[in-house]
Write an enzyme that holds these catalytic residues in place. Structure first.
Site, PDB file in Angstrom:
ATOM      1  N   TYR A  13      -8.305   0.322  28.455  1.00 16.14           N
ATOM      2  CA  TYR A  13      -9.413   0.482  27.517  1.00 16.14           C
ATOM      3  C   TYR A  13      -9.364   1.858  26.870  1.00 16.14           C
ATOM      4  CZ  TYR A  13     -11.507  -3.814  29.280  1.00 16.14           C
ATOM      5  OH  TYR A  13     -11.735  -5.131  29.607  1.00 16.14           O
TER       6      TYR A  13
ATOM      7  N   ASP B 139      -7.965 -12.403  25.840  1.00 20.16           N
ATOM      8  CA  ASP B 139      -8.469 -11.090  26.225  1.00 20.16           C
ATOM      9  C   ASP B 139      -7.464 -10.025  25.775  1.00 20.16           C
ATOM     10  OD1 ASP B 139     -10.821  -9.966  28.079  1.00 20.16           O
ATOM     11  OD2 ASP B 139      -9.013  -8.838  28.554  1.00 20.16           O
TER      12      ASP B 139
ATOM     13  N   HIS C 193     -13.785 -17.926  28.645  1.00 19.36           N
ATOM     14  CA  HIS C 193     -12.905 -16.801  28.366  1.00 19.36           C
ATOM     15  C   HIS C 193     -11.607 -16.869  29.168  1.00 19.36           C
ATOM     16  CE1 HIS C 193     -12.142 -12.783  26.815  1.00 19.36           C
ATOM     17  NE2 HIS C 193     -11.886 -12.354  28.035  1.00 19.36           N
TER      18      HIS C 193
END
Length: 431
Positions: free
Chosen positions: A356, A230, A408
């Site tokens: 982000y 990630d 993930h």
């Protein structure tokens, strides 16, 4: 009651704590003890972590009873939305599943579990580039163990790696050999967990990578490797781009190969990966766009509501694990709540989401990584890139393996397989 006024009794009612006390409890402020190496047993109750300096100071977690009481109160007062209008999870976390999770958190989850699990390992804080960084640092009993820095992503945390610390540092006790041993460093990303929350813009992935190399140098490691998934994969890839002194190789369980480096007519394997990417970008990126463009607005709801914070994270455990949308089958409900608790108690919904914003438009996949790279592809990953993409991006690709199960959250879901992958990948990097 206005802030600054003393607490008192409402006539005919019950004693009322001050507004400030409630606020501190609700945000987890004053809920953590920060011990020094000099007085680790003396835990101070503080509103914020004390300023860190370049010294590496011992750290312990202490969750104040008031913070737990406030959490229980908020969970008990949840105002639920109506049931979804579909019979699947396409509109988000289904009401029935959310109720089960929250009722378990309120009534059955051990609220002291996270504190005990973290304090079972040596933890530290140090200032790197002006920001306090929290990290776990567990040295193997084998002096020649290979140092490794593991980096989590969102909505993960250092909690993801707790079950692999033992197998990595003490392989003989976990089915391995002495020569498989690692010294393990696990930092919390800026704005996550017990690392400081950046007060200004600028903490993007390249800067974090630079901070990690500074951290490893400060810990006196002159030769080391790095691993990530990630956001951790992005940080680790940038470490590979920067090639700091001492970094021997990197390993990724989420290779940053998007958009894909296509050449000519795509193969069948490439077409399958492209289809997975298209499906994700069609229905799965809404959370990222919100966190990229409106992290502050999002934070008001998630920092105020434990149910909001929990379901925002639980949705990703549902969508991104190799579990047929039943995450409890691969990660225990207790372990998921450990991760959720860390976000809730540190009030890091907004600060974590800002990662982000910081990396909007970051074209990391177009960077050539000119150091040895290893990749493990887990079948339940968001998308599964073919090896040819890795060969086109990583000139020194030396390890590529498709794992039998896991998604993930590789270390969280399949700690034994994750450990095996790191042992196999870095076997040739040992001296």
């Amino acid at each position: 009651m206005e802030e600054g006024l003393p607490s008192g009794d409402i006539p005919g009612g019950t004693p009322t704590p001050s507004r400030r006390t409630l606020l501190q409890a609700s945000l987890g402020l004053g809920a953590f003890g920060f011990g020094s190496a000099k007085a680790a047993s003396q835990i101070s109750i503080v509103v914020e972590p004390p300023p860190a300096n370049e010294a590496v100071s011992a750290f312990r977690v202490a969750i104040a009873p008031d913070a737990i009481a406030d959490l229980r109160r908020r969970l008990a007062m949840t105002r639920w939305p109506e049931r979804e209008t579909v019979n699947d999870g396409s509109q988000g976390v289904q009401l029935a599943r959310a109720r089960i999770l929250i009722e378990y958190w309120r009534d059955r989850y051990d609220m002291g579990r996270l504190e005990r699990r973290l304090n079972a390992f040596p933890q530290f804080r140090t200032s790197v580039d002006g920001l306090g960084i929290h990290f776990l640092h567990v040295r193997s009993k084998h002096a020649n163990a290979l140092p490794i820095i593991l980096t989590h992503g969102w909505p993960g945390s250092v909690v993801e790696f707790l079950d692999v610390i033992g197998p990595l540092t003490d392989p003989e006790a976990h089915g391995g050999r002495a020569e498989d041993a690692f010294h393990v460093v696990i930092p919390s990303l800026p704005g996550y967990g017990f690392s400081d929350k950046p007060k200004q813009v600028g903490w993007d992935v390249p800067r974090i990578a630079t901070a990690w190399s500074t951290l490893m140098k400060r810990l006196n490691y002159d030769r080391w490797v790095a691993q990530g998934g990630d956001w951790g994969a992005h940080v680790t890839t940038w470490l590979g781009v920067q090639k700091p002194e001492g970094l021997a190789a990197i390993h990724l369980n989420f290779p940053t190969l998007s958009p894909p480096p296509l050449e000519g007519e795509p193969t069948a394997e490439e077409k399958a990966a492209i289809a997975e990417l298209k499906a994700f970008f069609r229905t799965g990126v809404g959370y990222g766009e919100i966190q990229e463009t409106r992290p502050q607005t999002l934070g008001y709801g998630l920092v105020d509501s434990p149910v909001g914070q929990a379901t925002w994270i639980y949705e990703k455990f549902t969508d991104w694990t190799d579990s047929n949308r039943n995450p409890e089958s691969v990660i225990s409900r207790d372990a998921m709540l450990d991760d959720i608790m860390l976000y809730w108690l540190t009030a890091t919904a907004a600060s974590s989401a800002r990662l982000y914003t910081e990396n909007s438009g970051n074209q990391i996949s177009r960077q050539v990584v000119d150091i040895p790279v290893g990749v493990s592809v887990f079948p339940g990953e968001i998308y599964r890139p073919p090896r040819i993409w890795g060969e086109r991006t990583y000139p020194k690709l030396f390890y590529w393996n498709q794992v039998s199960k896991g998604g993930h959250f590789a270390a969280f879901e399949q700690p034994a397989l994750f450990t095996s992958e790191l042992r196999a990948c870095f076997a040739s990097m040992r001296v």
